[in-house]
Design an enzyme around this catalytic site. Structure first.
Site, short mmCIF file in Angstrom:
data_model
loop_
_atom_site.label_atom_id
_atom_site.label_comp_id
_atom_site.label_asym_id
_atom_site.label_seq_id
_atom_site.Cartn_x
_atom_site.Cartn_y
_atom_site.Cartn_z
CD GLU A 1 -32.21 2.76 0.28
OE1 GLU A 1 -33.36 2.39 0.02
OE2 GLU A 1 -31.26 2.71 -0.53
CG HIS B 1 -28.73 9.26 -3.38
ND1 HIS B 1 -27.38 8.95 -3.33
CD2 HIS B 1 -29.36 8.24 -2.76
CE1 HIS B 1 -27.20 7.81 -2.70
NE2 HIS B 1 -28.39 7.34 -2.34
#
Length: 234
Positions: free
Chosen positions: A115, A41
């Site tokens: 994550e 990201h």
């Protein structure tokens, strides 16, 4: 039986034998090969603050991060990705949105590529916690998948979740999907699963915001790394 009839029958018999031989030699169809692009990201609010935040949905992008996401979309829209995916975390969905718009596609959510849960190290300064947070993932890529992040998961659970998400992408029929995920999860899963890992990349060249890894292969015969953020793997 005339000579001509006998010749015709002989030809037909030979053809039938050839078909039977070929049929006996042919195995199941080979799994198709796809190109899988994994992108970290853009800059998140947690990145800017210098802390580890693996909560869901977690913080979104900064103004700089939104600009990075749009710039990436401008760069990659010509690649004609046929599927755009993101984790269940806000920062990946916001990073994927500009590219999805350019391609005229919807962002599909895959919780399995989120994550790695930082456990005890969550909400701690990255300067202090990054090294111990990554100790277990570094053990996973060396083969010790039973190592666990304190207060979080072990390598078996992480690999199972991420691999299931990749299988779901493959089963969709996409041949050139792009997945917006996270630095630790992309690096760790890649080095745990590709046939040509370079483990030193995790420490020597960690993925920056918008950094990407490109793989080719499939879940059946395996994956090969083609590119690690500009470093060719072959």
């Amino acid at each position: 039986m005339g000579k001509r009839t006998g010749t015709v029958l002989a030809v037909l018999a030979a053809a039938l034998a050839a078909v039977l031989v070929l049929g006996g030699c042919s195995g199941p169809p080979q799994p198709r090969t796809i190109t899988l692009t994994l992108i970290r990201h853009a800059e998140s609010e947690a990145n800017a603050a210098g802390i580890i935040d693996t909560t869901v949905p977690g913080p979104g992008l900064t103004e700089k991060g939104r600009a990075q996401a749009q710039e990436l979309a401008n760069q990659l829209s010509h690649n004609r990705y046929d599927g755009v995916y993101a984790s269940s975390m806000a920062r990946t969905q916001e990073s994927a949105a500009p590219l999805a718009r350019e391609l005229g596609r919807e962002v599909q959510i895959l919780p399995g590529v989120r994550e790695i849960n930082a456990g005890w190290f969550n909400d701690k300064p990255g300067s202090v916690a990054n090294s111990p947070y990554l100790l277990a993932p570094q053990a996973w890529i060396r083969g010790d998948r039973t190592a666990a992040i304190p207060g979080s998961i072990d390598g078996n659970q992480f690999n199972e979740d991420f691999t299931a998400a990749v299988q779901r992408i493959y089963d969709s029929g996409d041949t050139k999907p792009v997945v917006f995920a996270h630095g630790a999860s992309i690096m760790t899963w890649t080095l745990m699963n590709v046939q040509n890992p370079r483990d030193e990349l995790m420490t020597d060249h960690p993925l920056p915001n918008n950094g990407r890894v490109v793989l080719v292969g499939n879940p059946t015969t395996g994956w090969k790394m083609v590119d690690w953020d500009g470093i060719r793997a072959f």
